[in-house]
Design a protein around this motif. Structure first.
Motif, short mmCIF file in Angstrom:
data_model
loop_
_atom_site.label_atom_id
_atom_site.label_comp_id
_atom_site.label_asym_id
_atom_site.label_seq_id
_atom_site.Cartn_x
_atom_site.Cartn_y
_atom_site.Cartn_z
N HIS A 169 -8.89 3.58 4.67
CA HIS A 169 -8.22 4.52 5.57
C HIS A 169 -8.42 5.92 4.99
N ARG A 195 -4.93 1.38 0.14
CA ARG A 195 -4.99 0.21 1.03
C ARG A 195 -4.84 -1.11 0.29
N TRP A 196 -4.13 -2.02 0.90
CA TRP A 196 -4.07 -3.39 0.44
C TRP A 196 -4.60 -4.20 1.61
N ALA A 197 -5.89 -4.49 1.56
CA ALA A 197 -6.62 -4.98 2.74
C ALA A 197 -6.06 -6.28 3.30
N THR A 198 -5.88 -6.30 4.60
CA THR A 198 -5.55 -7.56 5.27
C THR A 198 -6.65 -7.93 6.26
N HIS A 199 -7.27 -6.95 6.91
CA HIS A 199 -8.31 -7.21 7.89
C HIS A 199 -9.54 -6.39 7.52
N HIS A 233 -2.45 3.60 7.93
CA HIS A 233 -1.59 2.52 8.41
C HIS A 233 -1.24 1.59 7.27
N ASN A 234 -0.02 1.18 7.26
CA ASN A 234 0.43 0.15 6.35
C ASN A 234 1.02 -0.96 7.22
N GLY A 235 0.54 -2.19 7.02
CA GLY A 235 1.04 -3.30 7.83
C GLY A 235 -0.08 -3.99 8.58
N HIS A 241 -3.72 7.64 1.72
CA HIS A 241 -3.44 6.20 1.84
C HIS A 241 -4.07 5.43 0.69
N THR A 293 -11.23 -3.16 10.46
CA THR A 293 -9.78 -3.19 10.28
C THR A 293 -9.03 -3.37 11.60
N ASP A 294 -7.78 -3.79 11.47
CA ASP A 294 -6.88 -3.82 12.63
C ASP A 294 -6.39 -2.41 12.95
N THR A 295 -6.57 -1.49 12.00
CA THR A 295 -5.99 -0.14 12.11
C THR A 295 -6.75 0.78 13.05
N CYS A 316 0.83 -1.19 0.00
CA CYS A 316 0.00 0.00 0.00
C CYS A 316 0.87 1.25 0.00
N1 GLU Z 1 -3.98 -3.93 7.92
C1 GLU Z 1 -4.54 -2.71 7.45
C2 GLU Z 1 -5.89 -2.96 6.79
O1 GLU Z 1 -6.24 -4.05 6.44
C3 GLU Z 1 -3.60 -1.95 6.52
C4 GLU Z 1 -3.36 -2.68 5.23
C5 GLU Z 1 -2.37 -1.94 4.31
O2 GLU Z 1 -1.16 -2.06 4.54
O3 GLU Z 1 -2.85 -1.29 3.36
O4 GLU Z 1 -6.66 -2.07 6.63
#
Ligand code: GLU
Length: 389
Positions: free
Chosen positions: A91, A78-82, A104-106, A76, A129-131, A4
């Motif tokens: 974001h 986003r590359w969704a993980t949660h 947030h990235n990560g 931002h 999200t975890d963010t 992201c």
């Molecule tokens: N973990 C965060 C999410 O899923 C950030 C993902 C990201 O690095 O874009 O929203």
């Protein structure tokens, strides 16, 4: 290489332009949503949209976000993980009062425990999200100023993160922090920048400051302050970016292909990051096969085109080694014309970067028509292949 993009700006120019332009420079990464937070004397405002940057751009045209004339902002992709790639999960995320915005990235590994704690303390968390917990933690610690709040929040986080935040209480400040995830400062004249890589600000300045691990930075138009997570002054490295903008997008490599070859170990690690549970086991939430269905599989066929096909040739070695199942690799354009032997106990794994590769899509349909199980590995959430698999 992280997937992201992150941009931050404070200075004299209209922040919306600098931030959206920076996000555009990072667009080659591909992503699920884009969003921006602007802060000015009249407060803080957020605009965010699922899908490509173009969706955010048109939202900004049809409904420009106040505060008017803001010269501080963050953006931002986003590359969704949660949480699914929706408007709501995009974001920036804000605290309860909408006065603090965070990108947030990560991955925040301990977000579930923090979320329970924050909800217990009365915070309303609206995304999956975890963010978002970070925005509410910053709210808890806000009294000491944004930079001090960020430092204290980081001490509570586990995982990998680049974080940027702005607050309505400090309209000419952007605060950033990093652990196991990149963040670079761009030093300008009466203006300063933050980016997940230098491509984000190379159009404005070539003077960069590389932040170290576990550091927090406070950016003002004419001042950059960096401390470590203990609050002690931190050592950073200044450097001059010699490449032009198009080379910056390629991280100094001559070709995207070379860059992508070099970043493969990191790409694999990033991909697994969100999918390894506390116990170290792989957690593939998206996979809807039961344990029994998995046990019944007696053959795997990998189907793909081009470089994805070559990735499949490597995957065959790994799958046969670890799963002890016979594995074939097929070029998608041949697959459906040659009457392959497919049963309900065959798992067809297709690989497509875009999720739109036509021959691969046709292979998915053919395999499903034979009632085989189909699993897609692809880089675009919501693409045709991911939906039909
Ligand atoms: N973990 C965060 C999410 O899923 C950030 C993902 C990201 O690095 O874009 O929203």
């Amino acid at each position: 290489m992280t997937m992201c993009g992150i941009v931050g700006y404070t200075g004299q120019r209209p922040a919306v332009e600098v931030v959206v332009e920076g996000l555009g420079r990072l667009e080659y990464r591909g992503y699920d949503s884009a969003g921006i937070a602007l802060v000015g004397a009249d407060g803080l405002a957020v605009e965010k949209r699922a899908g490509k940057l173009a969706n955010l751009r048109s939202a900004l045209v049809s409904r420009p976000v106040p505060p008017v004339g803001a010269t501080t902002g963050i953006g931002h992709t986003r590359w969704a993980t949660h949480g699914a790639p929706t408007d709501r999960n995009a974001h920036p995320h804000t605290d309860c009062d909408g006065r603090i915005a965070v990108i947030h990235n990560g991955i925040i590994e301990n977000f579930a425990a923090l979320r329970t704690e924050l909800e217990g303390a009365g915070h309303r968390i609206v995304s999956e999200t975890d963010t978002e917990v970070v925005a509410h933690l910053l709210e808890e610690f806000a009294a000491g100023g944004l930079m001090e709040a960020m430092r204290r929040v980081c001490l509570r986080l586990e995982g990998a993160f680049t974080l940027l935040a702005v607050s309505a209480d400090e309209p000419d400040v952007v605060v950033g922090a990093r652990r196991n995830s990149p963040l670079v400062v761009g030093r300008g004249d009466g203006e300063n920048f933050l980016g997940s890589d230098v491509a984000a600000f190379i159009a404005y300045t070539r003077e960069a400051v590389e932040l170290g691990q576990d550091q927090v930075v406070e950016l003002r138009p004419s001042k950059i302050t960096v401390v470590d997570f203990q609050g002690l002054p931190a050592v950073t490295r200044d450097y001059h970016v010699g490449w032009d903008a198009s080379a910056a997008e390629k991280d100094g490599y001559d070709h995207f292909m070379l860059k992508e070859i070099a970043e493969q170990p990191r790409a694999v690690a990033d991909t697994l990051l969100g999918r390894i549970g506390q116990d170290g086991r792989l957690a593939l939430d998206e996979m809807r096969l039961s344990d029994q269905e998995l046990r019944d599989i007696n053959k795997i066929i990998l189907v793909a085109c081009g470089t994805s096909y070559h990735a499949g040739l490597i995957a065959k070695y790994a799958i046969e080694h670890w799963a002890q199942l016979p594995c074939e690799v097929e070029v998608a354009s041949e697959f459906r014309y040659r009457d392959p032997i497919l049963t309900r106990d065959t798992l067809v794994i297709v690989i497509s970067q875009s999720g739109e590769t036509m021959d691969t899509l046709m292979a998915v349909r053919h395999a499903r028509g034979q009632r085989s199980r189909v699993l897609a590995v692809c880089n675009v959430n919501g693409s045709t292949i991911s939906r039909e698999s």
